[in-house]
Design a protein around this motif. Sequence first.
Motif, PDB file in Angstrom:
ATOM      1  N   PRO A  14       0.839  -1.220   0.000  1.00  0.00           N
ATOM      2  CA  PRO A  14       0.000   0.000   0.000  1.00  0.00           C
ATOM      3  C   PRO A  14       0.864   1.256   0.000  1.00  0.00           C
ATOM      4  O   PRO A  14       1.848   1.337   0.743  1.00  0.00           O
ATOM      5  CB  PRO A  14      -0.796  -0.124   1.305  1.00  0.00           C
ATOM      6  CG  PRO A  14      -0.821  -1.581   1.607  1.00  0.00           C
ATOM      7  CD  PRO A  14       0.504  -2.118   1.121  1.00  0.00           C
ATOM      8  N   HIS A  15       0.507   2.215  -0.833  1.00  0.00           N
ATOM      9  CA  HIS A  15       1.286   3.450  -0.921  1.00  0.00           C
ATOM     10  C   HIS A  15       0.411   4.574  -1.469  1.00  0.00           C
ATOM     11  O   HIS A  15      -0.612   4.325  -2.097  1.00  0.00           O
ATOM     12  CB  HIS A  15       2.507   3.269  -1.836  1.00  0.00           C
ATOM     13  CG  HIS A  15       2.134   2.969  -3.258  1.00  0.00           C
ATOM     14  ND1 HIS A  15       1.890   1.699  -3.716  1.00  0.00           N
ATOM     15  CD2 HIS A  15       1.930   3.792  -4.325  1.00  0.00           C
ATOM     16  CE1 HIS A  15       1.566   1.738  -4.992  1.00  0.00           C
ATOM     17  NE2 HIS A  15       1.573   3.007  -5.389  1.00  0.00           N
ATOM     18  N   ASP A  16       0.844   5.802  -1.220  1.00  0.00           N
ATOM     19  CA  ASP A  16       0.272   6.925  -1.955  1.00  0.00           C
ATOM     20  C   ASP A  16       1.405   7.505  -2.805  1.00  0.00           C
ATOM     21  O   ASP A  16       2.466   6.878  -2.959  1.00  0.00           O
ATOM     22  CB  ASP A  16      -0.383   7.955  -1.020  1.00  0.00           C
ATOM     23  CG  ASP A  16       0.597   8.554  -0.020  1.00  0.00           C
ATOM     24  OD1 ASP A  16       1.822   8.467  -0.235  1.00  0.00           O
ATOM     25  OD2 ASP A  16       0.123   9.127   0.984  1.00  0.00           O
ATOM     26  N   HIS A  17       1.187   8.665  -3.383  1.00  0.00           N
ATOM     27  CA  HIS A  17       2.199   9.249  -4.271  1.00  0.00           C
ATOM     28  C   HIS A  17       2.677  10.578  -3.701  1.00  0.00           C
ATOM     29  O   HIS A  17       2.887  11.543  -4.433  1.00  0.00           O
ATOM     30  CB  HIS A  17       1.650   9.357  -5.694  1.00  0.00           C
ATOM     31  CG  HIS A  17       1.128   8.037  -6.185  1.00  0.00           C
ATOM     32  ND1 HIS A  17      -0.191   7.680  -6.053  1.00  0.00           N
ATOM     33  CD2 HIS A  17       1.760   6.966  -6.691  1.00  0.00           C
ATOM     34  CE1 HIS A  17      -0.343   6.447  -6.496  1.00  0.00           C
ATOM     35  NE2 HIS A  17       0.815   5.977  -6.892  1.00  0.00           N
ATOM     36  N   ALA A  18       2.778  10.570  -2.336  1.00  0.00           N
ATOM     37  CA  ALA A  18       3.280  11.735  -1.603  1.00  0.00           C
ATOM     38  C   ALA A  18       2.502  12.993  -2.002  1.00  0.00           C
ATOM     39  O   ALA A  18       1.286  12.977  -2.008  1.00  0.00           O
ATOM     40  CB  ALA A  18       4.786  11.872  -1.818  1.00  0.00           C
TER      41      ALA A  18
ATOM     42  N   ILE B 104      -1.586   8.189 -12.674  1.00  0.00           N
ATOM     43  CA  ILE B 104      -2.660   7.576 -13.459  1.00  0.00           C
ATOM     44  C   ILE B 104      -2.138   6.224 -13.930  1.00  0.00           C
ATOM     45  O   ILE B 104      -1.046   6.154 -14.506  1.00  0.00           O
ATOM     46  CB  ILE B 104      -3.044   8.442 -14.677  1.00  0.00           C
ATOM     47  CG1 ILE B 104      -3.522   9.826 -14.225  1.00  0.00           C
ATOM     48  CG2 ILE B 104      -4.119   7.740 -15.506  1.00  0.00           C
ATOM     49  CD1 ILE B 104      -3.680  10.827 -15.369  1.00  0.00           C
ATOM     50  N   TYR B 105      -2.883   5.167 -13.648  1.00  0.00           N
ATOM     51  CA  TYR B 105      -2.497   3.822 -14.067  1.00  0.00           C
ATOM     52  C   TYR B 105      -3.340   3.431 -15.273  1.00  0.00           C
ATOM     53  O   TYR B 105      -4.567   3.407 -15.182  1.00  0.00           O
ATOM     54  CB  TYR B 105      -2.756   2.806 -12.942  1.00  0.00           C
ATOM     55  CG  TYR B 105      -1.723   2.814 -11.831  1.00  0.00           C
ATOM     56  CD1 TYR B 105      -1.438   3.971 -11.117  1.00  0.00           C
ATOM     57  CD2 TYR B 105      -1.045   1.645 -11.510  1.00  0.00           C
ATOM     58  CE1 TYR B 105      -0.491   3.962 -10.110  1.00  0.00           C
ATOM     59  CE2 TYR B 105      -0.100   1.630 -10.488  1.00  0.00           C
ATOM     60  CZ  TYR B 105       0.174   2.789  -9.792  1.00  0.00           C
ATOM     61  OH  TYR B 105       1.105   2.783  -8.786  1.00  0.00           O
ATOM     62  N   GLY B 106      -2.687   3.104 -16.378  1.00  0.00           N
ATOM     63  CA  GLY B 106      -3.394   2.663 -17.578  1.00  0.00           C
ATOM     64  C   GLY B 106      -2.951   1.263 -17.949  1.00  0.00           C
ATOM     65  O   GLY B 106      -1.763   1.012 -18.151  1.00  0.00           O
TER      66      GLY B 106
ATOM     67  N   LEU C 288      -4.613   6.075  -1.330  1.00  0.00           N
ATOM     68  CA  LEU C 288      -3.774   4.910  -1.005  1.00  0.00           C
ATOM     69  C   LEU C 288      -4.249   3.708  -1.800  1.00  0.00           C
ATOM     70  O   LEU C 288      -5.448   3.394  -1.819  1.00  0.00           O
ATOM     71  CB  LEU C 288      -3.874   4.609   0.490  1.00  0.00           C
ATOM     72  CG  LEU C 288      -3.160   5.615   1.393  1.00  0.00           C
ATOM     73  CD1 LEU C 288      -3.833   5.691   2.754  1.00  0.00           C
ATOM     74  CD2 LEU C 288      -1.695   5.201   1.544  1.00  0.00           C
ATOM     75  N   HIS C 289      -3.301   3.001  -2.414  1.00  0.00           N
ATOM     76  CA  HIS C 289      -3.680   1.821  -3.205  1.00  0.00           C
ATOM     77  C   HIS C 289      -2.511   0.844  -3.267  1.00  0.00           C
ATOM     78  O   HIS C 289      -1.393   1.169  -2.860  1.00  0.00           O
ATOM     79  CB  HIS C 289      -4.133   2.241  -4.603  1.00  0.00           C
ATOM     80  CG  HIS C 289      -3.013   2.610  -5.517  1.00  0.00           C
ATOM     81  ND1 HIS C 289      -2.990   2.301  -6.847  1.00  0.00           N
ATOM     82  CD2 HIS C 289      -1.845   3.253  -5.278  1.00  0.00           C
ATOM     83  CE1 HIS C 289      -1.879   2.740  -7.383  1.00  0.00           C
ATOM     84  NE2 HIS C 289      -1.168   3.331  -6.471  1.00  0.00           N
ATOM     85  N   SER C 290      -2.809  -0.378  -3.745  1.00  0.00           N
ATOM     86  CA  SER C 290      -1.739  -1.343  -4.007  1.00  0.00           C
ATOM     87  C   SER C 290      -2.113  -2.192  -5.218  1.00  0.00           C
ATOM     88  O   SER C 290      -3.217  -2.721  -5.280  1.00  0.00           O
ATOM     89  CB  SER C 290      -1.479  -2.246  -2.791  1.00  0.00           C
ATOM     90  OG  SER C 290      -2.573  -3.096  -2.551  1.00  0.00           O
TER      91      SER C 290
ATOM     92  N   ILE D  30       0.821   1.759 -19.257  1.00  0.00           N
ATOM     93  CA  ILE D  30       1.286   3.133 -19.457  1.00  0.00           C
ATOM     94  C   ILE D  30       0.806   3.896 -18.227  1.00  0.00           C
ATOM     95  O   ILE D  30      -0.397   3.945 -17.949  1.00  0.00           O
ATOM     96  CB  ILE D  30       0.690   3.783 -20.720  1.00  0.00           C
ATOM     97  CG1 ILE D  30       1.046   3.006 -21.986  1.00  0.00           C
ATOM     98  CG2 ILE D  30       1.119   5.248 -20.814  1.00  0.00           C
ATOM     99  CD1 ILE D  30       2.444   3.205 -22.495  1.00  0.00           C
ATOM    100  N   ARG D  31       1.746   4.460 -17.481  1.00  0.00           N
ATOM    101  CA  ARG D  31       1.403   5.240 -16.291  1.00  0.00           C
ATOM    102  C   ARG D  31       1.864   6.682 -16.493  1.00  0.00           C
ATOM    103  O   ARG D  31       2.833   6.926 -17.216  1.00  0.00           O
ATOM    104  CB  ARG D  31       2.067   4.672 -15.028  1.00  0.00           C
ATOM    105  CG  ARG D  31       1.435   3.396 -14.514  1.00  0.00           C
ATOM    106  CD  ARG D  31       2.202   2.802 -13.354  1.00  0.00           C
ATOM    107  NE  ARG D  31       2.204   3.585 -12.136  1.00  0.00           N
ATOM    108  CZ  ARG D  31       3.142   4.439 -11.754  1.00  0.00           C
ATOM    109  NH1 ARG D  31       4.208   4.637 -12.502  1.00  0.00           N
ATOM    110  NH2 ARG D  31       3.053   5.092 -10.631  1.00  0.00           N
ATOM    111  N   ILE D  32       1.164   7.566 -15.837  1.00  0.00           N
ATOM    112  CA  ILE D  32       1.579   8.971 -15.851  1.00  0.00           C
ATOM    113  C   ILE D  32       1.742   9.399 -14.403  1.00  0.00           C
ATOM    114  O   ILE D  32       0.845   9.164 -13.581  1.00  0.00           O
ATOM    115  CB  ILE D  32       0.535   9.851 -16.581  1.00  0.00           C
ATOM    116  CG1 ILE D  32       0.360   9.326 -18.015  1.00  0.00           C
ATOM    117  CG2 ILE D  32       0.979  11.312 -16.597  1.00  0.00           C
ATOM    118  CD1 ILE D  32      -0.745   9.991 -18.792  1.00  0.00           C
TER     119      ILE D  32
END
Length: 166
Positions: free
Chosen positions: A79-83, A88-90, A136-138, A148-150
Amino acid sequence: MSHTLEQFASQCHDLLKNNPGPAGRQKVADVLKGVLLDEAFIAKHLSPTTSERDIIYEDSELGFCIIAHHYLSPKSSDPHDHAHSWAIYGQARGSTEMRDYQKIEEATADKPGKVKVTRTYSLTPGVAHVYNEGDLHSPERKASTSLIRIEGTDMSKVKRMKYVVV
Ligand SMILES: [Fe+2]
């Protein structure tokens, strides 16, 4: 419709510049959905030589990055966030089992925070999902996948807190 990286990056730039905050990111995710289904784009930018993290575009003005991820084997994250940033998760190939969490206890520099699962869902090819500041996600990937992530900023340069599931 076929896309080029240059066109896509330019669209992302304009959308994020003109719509700061979550609204612009959702617009980018909506454009990304079309890119994920563009077989020529995916074949070009998620090739057999793509690594687990290739930054294919970094915006000099806004700092966001477009990243190709090619995982040959199962790959999961805690589990994490992006501070202070966002992601974006594609999903381009395969499937990601995603979990969202609610924070139960704050993390500190010395001690992981605590989270509990609120939602579990699948990202399948053509699906793009926005995670804003503090979300928060994992991700769990049980087989080979391509994404492809942004990222709002290059997260490899950002220190992040740890969380444990309770
Ligand atoms: Fe993430």
